[in-house]
Motif scaffolding. Structure first.
Motif, PDB file in Angstrom:
ATOM      1  N   ALA A   1       0.816  -1.215   0.000  1.00 47.72           N
ATOM      2  CA  ALA A   1       0.000   0.000   0.000  1.00 47.72           C
ATOM      3  C   ALA A   1       0.849   1.264   0.000  1.00 47.72           C
ATOM      4  O   ALA A   1       0.324   2.355   0.145  1.00 47.72           O
ATOM      5  N   ALA A   2       2.141   1.119  -0.126  1.00 50.00           N
ATOM      6  CA  ALA A   2       3.022   2.289  -0.125  1.00 50.00           C
ATOM      7  C   ALA A   2       4.025   2.182  -1.258  1.00 50.00           C
ATOM      8  O   ALA A   2       5.188   2.527  -1.116  1.00 50.00           O
ATOM      9  N   ASP A   3       3.540   1.709  -2.431  1.00 52.56           N
ATOM     10  CA  ASP A   3       4.453   1.396  -3.519  1.00 52.56           C
ATOM     11  C   ASP A   3       4.401   2.414  -4.656  1.00 52.56           C
ATOM     12  O   ASP A   3       4.803   2.121  -5.767  1.00 52.56           O
ATOM     13  N   ASP A   4       3.912   3.641  -4.353  1.00 53.56           N
ATOM     14  CA  ASP A   4       3.828   4.631  -5.422  1.00 53.56           C
ATOM     15  C   ASP A   4       4.857   5.746  -5.247  1.00 53.56           C
ATOM     16  O   ASP A   4       4.602   6.907  -5.509  1.00 53.56           O
ATOM     17  N   GLY A   5       6.023   5.359  -4.765  1.00 51.79           N
ATOM     18  CA  GLY A   5       7.128   6.310  -4.741  1.00 51.79           C
ATOM     19  C   GLY A   5       7.537   6.761  -3.355  1.00 51.79           C
ATOM     20  O   GLY A   5       6.919   6.425  -2.351  1.00 51.79           O
ATOM     21  N   ALA A   6       8.620   7.563  -3.328  1.00 47.48           N
ATOM     22  CA  ALA A   6       9.194   8.012  -2.067  1.00 47.48           C
ATOM     23  C   ALA A   6       8.221   8.862  -1.260  1.00 47.48           C
ATOM     24  O   ALA A   6       8.186   8.794  -0.033  1.00 47.48           O
ATOM     25  N   ARG A   7       7.426   9.687  -1.938  1.00 50.50           N
ATOM     26  CA  ARG A   7       6.485  10.538  -1.227  1.00 50.50           C
ATOM     27  C   ARG A   7       5.505   9.713  -0.415  1.00 50.50           C
ATOM     28  O   ARG A   7       5.172  10.040   0.712  1.00 50.50           O
ATOM     29  N   SER A   8       5.059   8.608  -0.996  1.00 48.86           N
ATOM     30  CA  SER A   8       4.123   7.740  -0.285  1.00 48.86           C
ATOM     31  C   SER A   8       4.771   7.135   0.950  1.00 48.86           C
ATOM     32  O   SER A   8       4.140   7.033   2.006  1.00 48.86           O
ATOM     33  N   ALA A   9       6.022   6.728   0.833  1.00 48.66           N
ATOM     34  CA  ALA A   9       6.725   6.163   1.987  1.00 48.66           C
ATOM     35  C   ALA A   9       6.861   7.215   3.083  1.00 48.66           C
ATOM     36  O   ALA A   9       6.677   6.916   4.268  1.00 48.66           O
ATOM     37  N   GLN A  10       7.165   8.446   2.703  1.00 51.49           N
ATOM     38  CA  GLN A  10       7.247   9.534   3.677  1.00 51.49           C
ATOM     39  C   GLN A  10       5.894   9.755   4.356  1.00 51.49           C
ATOM     40  O   GLN A  10       5.811   9.893   5.585  1.00 51.49           O
ATOM     41  N   ASP A  11       4.843   9.784   3.559  1.00 47.98           N
ATOM     42  CA  ASP A  11       3.506  10.016   4.105  1.00 47.98           C
ATOM     43  C   ASP A  11       3.079   8.893   5.043  1.00 47.98           C
ATOM     44  O   ASP A  11       2.533   9.145   6.125  1.00 47.98           O
ATOM     45  N   ARG A  12       3.335   7.656   4.641  1.00 41.33           N
ATOM     46  CA  ARG A  12       2.963   6.524   5.496  1.00 41.33           C
ATOM     47  C   ARG A  12       3.739   6.569   6.814  1.00 41.33           C
ATOM     48  O   ARG A  12       3.199   6.257   7.877  1.00 41.33           O
ATOM     49  N   ALA A  13       4.998   6.953   6.755  1.00 45.18           N
ATOM     50  CA  ALA A  13       5.809   7.051   7.970  1.00 45.18           C
ATOM     51  C   ALA A  13       5.258   8.129   8.902  1.00 45.18           C
ATOM     52  O   ALA A  13       5.184   7.932  10.119  1.00 45.18           O
ATOM     53  N   VAL A  14       4.876   9.279   8.337  1.00 43.20           N
ATOM     54  CA  VAL A  14       4.288  10.350   9.147  1.00 43.20           C
ATOM     55  C   VAL A  14       2.989   9.876   9.796  1.00 43.20           C
ATOM     56  O   VAL A  14       2.743  10.111  10.990  1.00 43.20           O
ATOM     57  N   GLN A  15       2.161   9.190   9.025  1.00 44.03           N
ATOM     58  CA  GLN A  15       0.884   8.701   9.550  1.00 44.03           C
ATOM     59  C   GLN A  15       1.089   7.682  10.667  1.00 44.03           C
ATOM     60  O   GLN A  15       0.414   7.732  11.702  1.00 44.03           O
ATOM     61  N   LEU A  16       2.034   6.777  10.449  1.00 41.98           N
ATOM     62  CA  LEU A  16       2.272   5.737  11.443  1.00 41.98           C
ATOM     63  C   LEU A  16       2.868   6.322  12.721  1.00 41.98           C
ATOM     64  O   LEU A  16       2.480   5.939  13.839  1.00 41.98           O
ATOM     65  N   ARG A  17       3.779   7.267  12.591  1.00 40.40           N
ATOM     66  CA  ARG A  17       4.362   7.888  13.780  1.00 40.40           C
ATOM     67  C   ARG A  17       3.327   8.722  14.533  1.00 40.40           C
ATOM     68  O   ARG A  17       3.343   8.769  15.772  1.00 40.40           O
ATOM     69  N   ALA A  18       2.427   9.366  13.813  1.00 40.17           N
ATOM     70  CA  ALA A  18       1.356  10.119  14.479  1.00 40.17           C
ATOM     71  C   ALA A  18       0.474   9.165  15.289  1.00 40.17           C
ATOM     72  O   ALA A  18       0.076   9.486  16.419  1.00 40.17           O
ATOM     73  N   ALA A  19       0.189   7.999  14.721  1.00 39.22           N
ATOM     74  CA  ALA A  19      -0.592   7.009  15.453  1.00 39.22           C
ATOM     75  C   ALA A  19       0.167   6.496  16.670  1.00 39.22           C
ATOM     76  O   ALA A  19      -0.417   6.334  17.760  1.00 39.22           O
ATOM     77  N   LEU A  20       1.457   6.232  16.500  1.00 35.29           N
ATOM     78  CA  LEU A  20       2.276   5.778  17.630  1.00 35.29           C
ATOM     79  C   LEU A  20       2.278   6.810  18.759  1.00 35.29           C
ATOM     80  O   LEU A  20       2.143   6.459  19.941  1.00 35.29           O
ATOM     81  N   ASP A  21       2.416   8.084  18.404  1.00 40.42           N
ATOM     82  CA  ASP A  21       2.368   9.138  19.422  1.00 40.42           C
ATOM     83  C   ASP A  21       1.012   9.128  20.132  1.00 40.42           C
ATOM     84  O   ASP A  21       0.940   9.287  21.358  1.00 40.42           O
ATOM     85  N   GLY A  22      -0.048   8.954  19.348  1.00 39.99           N
ATOM     86  CA  GLY A  22      -1.385   8.947  19.929  1.00 39.99           C
ATOM     87  C   GLY A  22      -1.616   7.801  20.894  1.00 39.99           C
ATOM     88  O   GLY A  22      -2.308   7.972  21.913  1.00 39.99           O
TER      89      GLY A  22
END
Length: 204
Positions: free
Chosen positions: A152-173
């Motif tokens: 679900a994160a195979d559409d380039g570097a931007r997607s990997a960056q976005d997924r990482a931001v989303q996952l870290r936001a969830a981890l913080d939460g």
């Protein structure tokens, strides 16, 4: 002539940081005084202020030291050749979440977040300290995509960056309720919820 008193050597910075982290975790930054910390370390408040300038700077440098210690463990876990990308991601999540209520590292983060709105220096320091966590997670996601593990994160570097931001936001939460000891929040449940969210975000 009077006896010349031997000058007490400065405490190692690591000792200062360890004492500051313990004191902040127990009492909060508002109740920490340079005089009290200096007395504990057998140093003068002036000596501490000479090195750190302010309590905010001491807080930021203590957090930086704390994260550097954990960063060594994170880099070792992510470099293990005998683990696949899912296992490395699980290790990343395990290191990210608090050990439990009052986790000293997470209390430092809460103090930093509370002071960030009023201090550009604190905000920039926070970004600098967070950057390795973001970079390592992006690298993990990118490696998982390359190996065909994450879909679900195979559409380039931007997607990997976005997924990482989303996952870290969830981890913080999930982390904050554990760190402050909110009833019903626990590490085991948070880990399971993060795992489910990771599967949804990354696929595979």
């Amino acid at each position: 002539m009077g006896e010349v008193r031997a000058r007490r050597p400065a405490r190692p910075r690591e000792e200062v940081f360890a004492a500051a982290r313990a004191a902040i975790a127990e009492h909060g930054l508002a109740k920490l005084t340079m005089a009290g910390l200096g007395k504990q370390l057998q140093m003068s408040a002036g000596h501490l202020l000479y090195y750190f300038g302010s309590k905010d700077q001491l807080l930021l440098e203590t957090l930086r030291w704390s994260e550097e210690q954990l960063g060594e463990r994170r880099r070792a876990a992510l470099a293990r050749a005998d683990s696949d990308v899912r296992e490395r991601l699980a290790a990343y999540i395990d290191l990210y979440l608090p050990e439990g209520p009052g986790d000293p590292r997470w209390i430092l983060w809460l103090e930093v977040w509370g002071r960030s709105p009023a201090s550009a220096e604190i905000r920039q320091g926070q970004l600098d300290i967070e950057a390795p966590w973001q970079a390592d997670l992006v690298a993990l996601i990118t490696a998982g995509v390359a190996a065909g593990v994450f879909t679900a994160a195979d559409d380039g570097a931007r997607s990997a960056q976005d997924r990482a931001v989303q996952l870290r936001a969830a981890l913080d939460g999930f982390a904050v309720p554990i760190a402050i000891g909110l009833p019903g929040a626990d590490r085991e449940r948070a880990t399971a919820q993060v795992s489910a969210l990771t599967a949804a975000l990354l696929g595979g």
